[in-house]
Scaffold this active site. Structure first.
Site, short mmCIF file in Angstrom:
data_model
loop_
_atom_site.label_atom_id
_atom_site.label_comp_id
_atom_site.label_asym_id
_atom_site.label_seq_id
_atom_site.Cartn_x
_atom_site.Cartn_y
_atom_site.Cartn_z
N THR A 40 41.40 47.44 26.31
CA THR A 40 42.16 46.30 26.41
C THR A 40 42.17 45.44 28.25
O THR A 40 42.57 45.64 28.38
CB THR A 40 42.47 44.84 25.18
OG1 THR A 40 42.13 45.80 24.06
CG2 THR A 40 42.30 43.84 25.75
N ASP A 56 40.48 39.93 28.29
CA ASP A 56 38.90 40.74 27.88
C ASP A 56 37.98 40.29 26.20
O ASP A 56 39.06 39.06 25.80
CB ASP A 56 39.01 42.01 28.05
CG ASP A 56 39.12 42.67 27.28
OD1 ASP A 56 37.60 43.34 27.23
OD2 ASP A 56 39.91 42.19 26.84
N ARG A 58 36.02 42.70 24.37
CA ARG A 58 34.96 43.95 24.16
C ARG A 58 35.83 44.26 23.30
O ARG A 58 36.93 44.35 23.18
CB ARG A 58 35.08 44.73 25.58
CG ARG A 58 34.36 46.05 24.82
CD ARG A 58 33.59 47.27 26.36
NE ARG A 58 33.28 46.48 26.91
CZ ARG A 58 32.25 47.42 27.76
NH1 ARG A 58 32.99 48.33 28.16
NH2 ARG A 58 31.81 46.84 28.46
N LYS A 72 40.41 37.43 21.18
CA LYS A 72 42.10 38.27 21.68
C LYS A 72 43.02 37.47 21.97
O LYS A 72 44.40 37.88 21.71
CB LYS A 72 42.02 39.71 23.09
CG LYS A 72 40.94 39.78 22.22
CD LYS A 72 40.73 41.27 22.77
CE LYS A 72 39.27 42.13 22.96
NZ LYS A 72 39.37 43.23 24.28
N GLY A 86 45.01 46.99 21.15
CA GLY A 86 45.57 48.17 20.31
C GLY A 86 44.36 48.12 19.07
O GLY A 86 43.22 47.95 19.03
N SER A 168 44.64 49.35 28.16
CA SER A 168 44.17 50.47 28.88
C SER A 168 43.45 49.67 29.79
O SER A 168 43.87 49.91 31.28
CB SER A 168 42.44 50.62 28.20
OG SER A 168 41.70 49.75 27.84
N ASP A 205 38.05 49.25 33.75
CA ASP A 205 38.23 49.92 32.75
C ASP A 205 37.31 50.00 31.97
O ASP A 205 36.74 49.28 31.71
CB ASP A 205 39.61 49.29 32.66
CG ASP A 205 39.62 49.72 31.00
OD1 ASP A 205 40.12 48.98 30.12
OD2 ASP A 205 39.99 50.99 31.07
N SER A 208 36.97 48.04 28.74
CA SER A 208 37.23 46.26 28.52
C SER A 208 36.16 45.92 29.27
O SER A 208 34.91 46.71 30.45
CB SER A 208 38.62 45.80 29.73
OG SER A 208 39.71 46.79 29.21
#
Lengths: 273, 245
Positions: A40, A56, A58, A72, A86, A168, A205, A208
């Site tokens: 994320t 984000d 995903r 999220k 996580g 991440s 990243d 994400s």
């Protein structure tokens, strides 16, 4: 006949009895199923009038994107929201649990929830599980003492910060924050900065992606901007549109409004502050 | 009959004696290097820290060196391997000069040579533990490439090594554009180096910026970046949130 074993009181927490067996199986090539993570980018920042949270959308299961548009940013209280990174199950469960605890606490005290309350409840729970509840959270809200922004790590440590990123994509988002954040941002500037940070995570990243969700919390109230920005639209859509076969036919519609059994009396004694 | 098991393992490379001859882990390391193409050539920035594990042991390590007439090499990773690479390149340039044919090795050629060296060492399980950034200008053509210890190489408009990949690359991807002026390029590099200074534990606040153009190489004197620590939340983090930290 003797049950020589002393009766042990039931232990709480996690049981690690199967770990050795799992290790043996993994060596023989039988791997455990991968769990759904929200690899994320989540961010938060404090601006002039309150807090802005961004995330984000995903959710990944190993190398696969299992949910292209998940949520999220979780509700904790009318004035407190929490972004989670996580393991998806862990973030959902822990925020749900603390949200209910906060509501019960609100009924008990008759006051608006404070961000430190949510913070303490979350960190006590996570520390108790010694990092095995894999939830990294960005908690933000506005209460009587002002706007607050905290990060909570899976092992239970917390930080109080003017701007924070987790997940991440946190380095990509932090690069944007570190170069562009200043104090006393206006609402639109704040939203733009948060969007830029999330986009930086989305495009740089791999964990994400998809859209940007924003939540603006001020003293007056909150504004949940779901899919505030959609920088990844579907490239090719069918021009004919999508038609589905006829579903079950509706033959009759009858609506009976429910009658209230209990009379709610407004007023009564006002609660003391 | 006594069949003695072979004490020499079949694969000499992974035997106990040859272990001491191979690079297993880096010791003195340099952190990220960031570079970008601008209007007149290449700009490269690197700090001057050499870390020995978690100690900041050396604070005046020059991690960027000019190579020949047309190239500039920046390295992150093991410093001793970087010095070895400089010796290899020195020999390469020397042989090139001995031809005395008016031609000189350009950045593309040097990059190719480095790629071969790094990849070959990797194949022998004895890598040169570096991520190298090679930039240069020859005959008006700008070139900026990267090689790392496993031999991955590519050419791009802006590159970064180490932590710079995660922290500097997003900024460069968003803000780099063709034909940056020198001042804009330096400002962009400093922006990246500042974020690295804040967020990379092995970064030092003493950096050099190097410029290579058709005219030649200039490596600046070491200087430090201004940092900002005056956020009110840093001064009093638990204001209004008594009990947290």
């Amino acid at each position: 006949m003797s049950k020589s074993l002393i009766e042990m009181p039931p232990k709480g927490g996690f049981s690690f009895d199967l770990c050795k067996r799992n290790e043996m199986l993994a060596k023989q090539g039988v791997n455990p199923p991968s769990f759904r993570k929200t690899g994320t980018t989540i961010v938060g920042l404090i601006f002039q009038d309150g807090v802005i949270l961004g995330a984000d959308t995903r959710a990944t299961e190993g190398p696969i994107v299992c949910d292209k548009n998940c949520e999220k940013i979780h509700y904790m209280a009318p004035n407190i929201y929490c972004c989670g990174a996580g393991t998806a199950a862990d973030t959902e469960a822990v925020t749900d649990m603390v949200s209910s605890q906060l509501q019960l606490h609100r009924y008990h005290t008759g006051r608006e929830s404070r961000v430190v309350t949510a913070l303490t409840l979350l960190k006590r729970h996570l520390f108790n599980y010694q990092g095995y509840v894999s939830a990294a959270l960005v908690l933000g809200g506005v209460d009587v003492t002002g706007p607050h922004l905290h990060t909570i790590y899976p092992h239970g440590s917390t930080d109080t910060l003017p701007f924070a990123t987790m997940g991440s994509g946190s380095l990509a988002a932090m690069a944007v924050f570190e170069s562009k954040y200043r104090e006393g941002l206006a609402r639109d500037e704040g939203i733009e900065l948060v969007t830029e940070a999330i986009c930086s995570g989305i495009f740089n990243d791999l964990g994400s992606g998809s859209n940007v969700d924003i939540c603006v919390i001020t003293k007056g109230g909150k504004e949940y901007l779901r899919n505030h920005l959609q920088p990844n639209p579907r490239t090719y859509t069918s021009s004919k549109g999508y038609s589905f076969p006829k579903k079950t036919e509706v033959l009759l519609t009858k609506i009976t409004p429910l009658k209230e059994k209990v009379e709610i009396i407004e007023g009564g004694d006002a609660m003391e502050e | 009959m006594n069949f003695m098991a072979s004490t020499q393992p079949e694969n000499r490379l992974l035997g106990p004696q040859s272990d001491s001859q191979r690079t297993l882990y880096p010791y003195v390391t340099g952190t990220s290097v960031v570079a970008l193409k601008y209007k007149d050539g290449i700009l490269m920035a690197a700090d001057m820290g050499g870390s020995y594990g978690s100690t900041l042991r050396y604070k005046s390590v020059e991690r960027m060196k000019p190579i020949g007439k047309h190239s500039l090499l920046g390295a992150s990773g093991e410093i001793s391997d970087f010095q070895e690479i400089l010796r290899y390149l020195d020999e390469l340039i020397l042989y090139d000069n001995m031809w005395d044919d008016g031609n000189s090795l350009g950045p593309k050629e040097v990059h190719n040579y480095l790629t071969r060296v790094m990849y070959n060492r990797r194949n022998k399980f004895n890598p040169l533990w570096n991520s190298l950034v090679l930039g240069g200008v020859k005959n008006g053509q700008k070139y900026l490439g990267m090689v790392n210890m496993i031999g991955v190489n590519f050419e791009d408009n802006h590159v970064a090594t180490g932590f710079g990949n995660h922290l500097a690359r997003p900024i460069l991807r968003q803000e780099w554009h063709e034909n940056l002026s020198f001042e804009d390029g330096v400002r962009l590099l400093e922006k990246c180096m500042r974020v690295l200074l804040y967020r990379d534990r092995s970064a030092v606040n003493k950096l050099q910026i190097a410029k290579i153009t058709e005219e030649g190489v200039t490596i600046s004197q070491p200087y430090s970046l201004k940092t900002y620590w005056e956020f009110s939340a840093f001064k009093n983090p638990t204001q209004g949130a008594v009990g947290s930290w």
